[in-house]
Enzyme design. Structure first.
Site, PDB file in Angstrom:
ATOM      1  N   LYS A 118      35.396  20.504  36.278  1.00  0.00           N
ATOM      2  CA  LYS A 118      35.510  21.824  35.564  1.00  0.00           C
ATOM      3  C   LYS A 118      36.898  22.555  35.656  1.00  0.00           C
ATOM      4  O   LYS A 118      37.457  22.826  34.500  1.00  0.00           O
ATOM      5  CB  LYS A 118      34.526  22.770  35.744  1.00  0.00           C
ATOM      6  CG  LYS A 118      34.789  24.193  35.517  1.00  0.00           C
ATOM      7  CD  LYS A 118      33.499  24.987  35.993  1.00  0.00           C
ATOM      8  CE  LYS A 118      33.567  26.660  36.087  1.00  0.00           C
ATOM      9  NZ  LYS A 118      34.860  27.194  36.863  1.00  0.00           N
TER      10      LYS A 118
ATOM     11  N   ARG B 257      37.833  32.788  33.385  1.00  0.00           N
ATOM     12  CA  ARG B 257      39.068  33.079  34.226  1.00  0.00           C
ATOM     13  C   ARG B 257      39.969  32.283  33.647  1.00  0.00           C
ATOM     14  O   ARG B 257      41.295  32.522  33.762  1.00  0.00           O
ATOM     15  CB  ARG B 257      38.868  32.946  35.766  1.00  0.00           C
ATOM     16  CG  ARG B 257      39.742  33.244  36.496  1.00  0.00           C
ATOM     17  CD  ARG B 257      39.468  34.088  37.721  1.00  0.00           C
ATOM     18  NE  ARG B 257      40.544  34.728  38.336  1.00  0.00           N
ATOM     19  CZ  ARG B 257      40.880  35.971  38.131  1.00  0.00           C
ATOM     20  NH1 ARG B 257      40.218  36.615  37.486  1.00  0.00           N
ATOM     21  NH2 ARG B 257      42.048  36.373  38.861  1.00  0.00           N
TER      22      ARG B 257
ATOM     23  N   ARG C 235      39.652  40.192  41.845  1.00  0.00           N
ATOM     24  CA  ARG C 235      40.551  38.815  41.627  1.00  0.00           C
ATOM     25  C   ARG C 235      41.906  39.347  40.882  1.00  0.00           C
ATOM     26  O   ARG C 235      41.927  39.002  39.752  1.00  0.00           O
ATOM     27  CB  ARG C 235      39.566  37.919  40.714  1.00  0.00           C
ATOM     28  CG  ARG C 235      38.495  37.655  41.454  1.00  0.00           C
ATOM     29  CD  ARG C 235      37.605  36.406  40.732  1.00  0.00           C
ATOM     30  NE  ARG C 235      38.130  35.345  40.529  1.00  0.00           N
ATOM     31  CZ  ARG C 235      37.530  34.157  40.328  1.00  0.00           C
ATOM     32  NH1 ARG C 235      36.065  34.468  39.502  1.00  0.00           N
ATOM     33  NH2 ARG C 235      37.898  32.967  39.990  1.00  0.00           N
ATOM     34  N   PRO C 236      42.683  39.812  41.666  1.00  0.00           N
ATOM     35  CA  PRO C 236      44.071  40.126  41.215  1.00  0.00           C
ATOM     36  C   PRO C 236      44.729  38.787  40.436  1.00  0.00           C
ATOM     37  O   PRO C 236      44.383  37.693  40.891  1.00  0.00           O
ATOM     38  CB  PRO C 236      44.958  40.842  42.406  1.00  0.00           C
ATOM     39  CG  PRO C 236      44.103  40.104  43.643  1.00  0.00           C
ATOM     40  CD  PRO C 236      42.835  39.853  43.134  1.00  0.00           C
ATOM     41  N   ILE C 237      45.861  39.155  39.467  1.00  0.00           N
ATOM     42  CA  ILE C 237      46.630  38.061  39.150  1.00  0.00           C
ATOM     43  C   ILE C 237      48.162  38.514  39.393  1.00  0.00           C
ATOM     44  O   ILE C 237      49.141  38.189  38.775  1.00  0.00           O
ATOM     45  CB  ILE C 237      46.370  37.829  37.742  1.00  0.00           C
ATOM     46  CG1 ILE C 237      46.656  39.132  36.988  1.00  0.00           C
ATOM     47  CG2 ILE C 237      45.212  37.293  37.487  1.00  0.00           C
ATOM     48  CD1 ILE C 237      46.686  39.046  35.450  1.00  0.00           C
ATOM     49  N   ASP C 238      48.383  39.226  40.639  1.00  0.00           N
ATOM     50  CA  ASP C 238      49.801  39.875  40.958  1.00  0.00           C
ATOM     51  C   ASP C 238      50.852  38.636  41.234  1.00  0.00           C
ATOM     52  O   ASP C 238      51.781  38.601  40.757  1.00  0.00           O
ATOM     53  CB  ASP C 238      49.713  40.805  42.033  1.00  0.00           C
ATOM     54  CG  ASP C 238      49.001  40.124  43.438  1.00  0.00           C
ATOM     55  OD1 ASP C 238      47.690  39.767  43.225  1.00  0.00           O
ATOM     56  OD2 ASP C 238      49.517  40.107  44.432  1.00  0.00           O
ATOM     57  N   GLN C 239      49.985  37.431  41.786  1.00  0.00           N
ATOM     58  CA  GLN C 239      50.933  36.331  42.226  1.00  0.00           C
ATOM     59  C   GLN C 239      51.459  35.684  40.878  1.00  0.00           C
ATOM     60  O   GLN C 239      52.478  35.019  40.726  1.00  0.00           O
ATOM     61  CB  GLN C 239      50.363  35.491  43.238  1.00  0.00           C
ATOM     62  CG  GLN C 239      49.820  36.103  44.465  1.00  0.00           C
ATOM     63  CD  GLN C 239      51.315  36.632  45.094  1.00  0.00           C
ATOM     64  OE1 GLN C 239      52.222  35.901  45.414  1.00  0.00           O
ATOM     65  NE2 GLN C 239      51.124  37.930  45.374  1.00  0.00           N
TER      66      GLN C 239
ATOM     67  N   ASP D 112      33.626  27.637  46.967  1.00  0.00           N
ATOM     68  CA  ASP D 112      32.590  27.302  45.864  1.00  0.00           C
ATOM     69  C   ASP D 112      31.188  26.717  46.459  1.00  0.00           C
ATOM     70  O   ASP D 112      30.441  26.618  45.729  1.00  0.00           O
ATOM     71  CB  ASP D 112      33.251  26.494  44.832  1.00  0.00           C
ATOM     72  CG  ASP D 112      34.304  27.167  43.922  1.00  0.00           C
ATOM     73  OD1 ASP D 112      34.295  28.267  44.131  1.00  0.00           O
ATOM     74  OD2 ASP D 112      34.699  26.636  42.920  1.00  0.00           O
TER      75      ASP D 112
ATOM     76  N   ILE E  69      37.817  33.675  51.342  1.00  0.00           N
ATOM     77  CA  ILE E  69      38.431  33.486  50.037  1.00  0.00           C
ATOM     78  C   ILE E  69      38.207  34.758  48.913  1.00  0.00           C
ATOM     79  O   ILE E  69      39.237  35.571  48.582  1.00  0.00           O
ATOM     80  CB  ILE E  69      38.381  32.265  49.110  1.00  0.00           C
ATOM     81  CG1 ILE E  69      38.530  30.877  50.145  1.00  0.00           C
ATOM     82  CG2 ILE E  69      39.163  31.909  48.036  1.00  0.00           C
ATOM     83  CD1 ILE E  69      39.799  30.809  50.576  1.00  0.00           C
TER      84      ILE E  69
ATOM     85  N   ARG F 113      27.842  27.089  32.577  1.00  0.00           N
ATOM     86  CA  ARG F 113      29.225  27.265  32.858  1.00  0.00           C
ATOM     87  C   ARG F 113      29.915  25.965  33.436  1.00  0.00           C
ATOM     88  O   ARG F 113      31.045  25.613  33.150  1.00  0.00           O
ATOM     89  CB  ARG F 113      29.797  28.602  33.284  1.00  0.00           C
ATOM     90  CG  ARG F 113      29.420  29.776  32.406  1.00  0.00           C
ATOM     91  CD  ARG F 113      30.034  30.699  33.028  1.00  0.00           C
ATOM     92  NE  ARG F 113      31.653  30.491  33.395  1.00  0.00           N
ATOM     93  CZ  ARG F 113      32.346  31.230  34.150  1.00  0.00           C
ATOM     94  NH1 ARG F 113      31.770  32.214  35.043  1.00  0.00           N
ATOM     95  NH2 ARG F 113      33.449  30.835  34.308  1.00  0.00           N
TER      96      ARG F 113
END
Ligand code: UD1
Length: 429
Positions: A22, A94, A123-127, A306, A328, A398
Site C-alpha cells: 500500500k 496522507r 503528524r507534522p510536514i515540516d521536513q 504499523d 514513531i 483502506r
C-alpha cells in the site's frame, strides 16, 4: 457504517498470497504525474486508498485504465491543474501529500490541502516543506492549503532532522527533475522508499543510494514512460503472520520478501512462535505458549510501528509482562482501550504500554479508529472467546485487499456486511 462480526476462537490454517505494498503504491501513483506520459503499474493492491488516489488523479486530468484487479495504466499527459482536489478525497489519505513533490517536479507548482490520514497524534510536514524550500520553492500554508511555487528547482544538500518516510519520498520526487545534484541525508531506508526510487529510475530519473542513509539524485529535465511492479506489502504480510501466531493455526505467506520482515520474525521467535522462511515464503505455527517480549518501534530496519498494535494482541497472551515502546507516533495506542474492553490488561504511560499477559480475551463490541488498530482488533477477535463486533471497518479496507476472501481462505468465518439485517441476524446467532 460497515461492521464485521468475528465469531471467536478461529484457528487460521492455509496459505495466503501477499498483496502489493500500500505505502509504495500510493507514492508511485502520485509520482506517475512527473513524466506526463503513460505508465503501467502492476501488483497494485485493490484497496480503497488506491481507489481514492486514482480518483484524485482523474480529477487532475489523468486517464486511468484498470487492467484487471491489480494493474493499472495511467496517462498523465493531460494533467495540468496544480490543484490537488477535491478536499473530501484528499483529506482521506496522507499520501495525497506526495502530489506536493510530484507536481513541483512536473510543473513547478502545487496546491495541496494539508494532508489527513490515520489519526496517530501530531503528524507534522515540516521536513517536507523545509526540503522543498531548500530546493528553491516558495512555500505558503494558507486556508488549509499548502501552496508551492518555483520558477526552477535547483539541486542542493538537505539534512532531515527526523527520519521520515514521507519527507524522503516527497523530496526524491521533487528533486528528480531539479537542476543539478541533490543529496538527501538522514533519510528513511524503508523498502517502500527503495521501490519508489526504482520506479523513478524506470522513468529515467537518476536516484542512487535508496535503502541507505544518503540518497543522491541527479536531476533529469524530462522523464519517460515506464512499467513497474510493486513490492509485496510487508505490513499485510506481518498482519497475517501475527494472526497465524495468535490464532494457534498454521499459516503460509506466499510472494513475500522475508528480509523485509526480519524484525517482526525475530520478535515472534523471541515470543516463542515458530517462524521459518525461504526465498519468497514465510511459514508460521501458532504458539501454544507465548513468552513475554519487549518491543520498541523504530524506522526500518527496526520493528515497524504499523505492526505494533498487532504485536500487542499476541503479547496479551504471553506468560508474563511485556513493555511496548512506541517511538514513531505518540498517539499510536488507539487500540489499547478497545483491547481492554476485550479483557486485556494494558497500562499506557506516555509512549510506553505495559502489557500484562495471560489474559484470555473475550469478544466485545469494539471500534476501529485507524487502519492498523482495526486489523489488530480483528486478530484479537479471532483468538477471543465469543463474538466480537467491530465498527469502523472502512479504516481496515483502506489497506487490506480482499480481506474477507483471504480470511475465509484461511478458514475463518467472519461476517462482513453493511446491511443491518445481516448483522442483527449474525449477532443473534
Ligand atoms: C509512513 C507510512 C505509515 C508508517 C510511517 C512510519 C505511508 C502512506 N504511511 O507515514 O504507514 O507508519 O511511515 O513508518 O507511507 N515527522 C516530522 N516531520 C515531518 C515528517 C514526519 O516530525 O515533516 C515525524 C512524524 O511525526 C513521525 C516520524 O517523523 O513521528 C515518522 O513519520 P513518517 O516516516 O514521515 O511517516 P509517514 O510518512 O507519515
Amino acid at each position: 457504517m460497515t461492521k464485521l462480526i468475528v465469531p471467536g476462537k478461529q484457528e487460521l490454517r492455509g496459505n495466503v498470497k501477499v498483496a502489493g505494498s500500500k505505502n509504495a503504491a500510493v507514492a508511485i501513483l502520485a509520482a506517475s504525474v512527473i513524466c506526463g506520459k503513460k505508465v503501467f503499474i502492476e501488483n497494485i493492491p485493490d484497496i480503497t486508498d488506491v481507489g481514492t488516489l486514482l480518483e484524485i488523479l482523474q480529477n487532475m486530468g489523468g486517464e486511468v485504465r484498470r487492467r484487471g484487479r491489480n494493474a493499472v495504466e495511467i496517462d498523465t499527459s493531460n494533467v495540468r491543474s496544480s490543484t490537488v482536489s477535491p478536499y473530501d478525497l484528499v483529506k482521506k489519505l496522507r499520501a495525497s501529500a506526495y502530489f506536493m513533490g510530484s507536481m513541483l517536479a512536473r510543473q513547478g507548482k502545487a496546491e495541496v490541502p494539508v494532508p489527513g490520514g490515520c489519526k496517530l497524534g501530531p503528524r507534522p510536514i515540516d521536513q517536507h516543506l523545509k526540503g522543498f524550500s531548500a530546493l528553491g520553492a516558495e512555500v505558503e500554508v494558507e486556508h488549509g492549503l499548502v501552496k508551492l511555487k518555483a520558477s526552477r528547482l535547483v539541486g542542493t544538500h538537505i539534512y532531515l532532522d527526523v527520519v521520515s518516510v514521507g519527507a524522503t519520498i516527497n523530496l526524491m520526487l521533487a528533486a528528480s527533475t531539479a537542476e543539478g545534484r541533490t543529496v538527501l541525508e538522514n533519510v528513511a531506508k524503508e523498502p517502500e522508499v527503495v521501490d519508489v526510487a526504482n520506479f523513478l529510475n524506470a522513468m529515467g530519473a537518476s536516484v542512487r543510494g535508496a535503502g541507505t542513509d544518503i540518497i543522491k539524485i541527479k536531476g533529469e529535465p524530462e522523464l519517460k514512460e515506464a512499467s513497474h511492479s510493486i513490492i509485496p506489502d510487508r505490513i499485510e504480510a506481518g498482519t497475517f503472520l501475527i494472526a497465524g501466531a495468535v490464532s494457534g493455526g498454521q499459516v503460509c505467506l506466499r510472494e513475500v520478501i522475508p528480509q523485509h520482515l526480519d524484525a517482526a520474525m525475530a520478535k515472534l521467535r523471541e515470543a516463542g512462535v515458530e517462524v521459518s522462511a525461504s526465498e519468497d515464503t514465510i511459514w508460521v505455527n501458532g504458539a501454544s505458549r507465548v513468552q513475554p517480549a519487549d518491543i520498541k518501534t523504530f524506522p526500518y530496519p527496526g520493528f515497524p510501528t504499523d505492526l505494533q498494535p498487532l504485536a500487542m494482541v499476541l503479547l496479551t497472551r504471553a506468560e508474563g509482562t511485556s513493555v511496548v515502546t512506541e517511538n514513531i507516533f505518540e498517539g499510536r495506542f488507539n487500540h489499547v482501550d478497545e483491547l481492554k474492553r476485550m479483557g486485556a490488561n494494558i497500562k499506557v504511560e506516555g509512549r510506553t504500554a505495559v502489557v500484562d499477559g495471560g489474559s484470555s480475551l473475550t469478544g466485545a463490541p469494539v471500534k476501529a479508529t485507524d487502519l492498523r488498530a482495526g486489523a489488530a482488533l480483528i486478530v484479537a477477535g479471532l483468538s477471543a472467546e465469543g463474538k466480537t463486533v467491530l465498527k469502523g471497518v472502512e479504516h481496515v479496507y483502506r489497506g487490506y485487499e480482499k480481506l474477507e476472501e483471504k480470511l475465509a481462505g484461511l478458514g475463518a468465518e467472519i461476517i462482513f456486511s453493511e446491511r443491518d439485517e445481516d448483522l442483527r441476524n449474525a449477532e443473534k446467532n
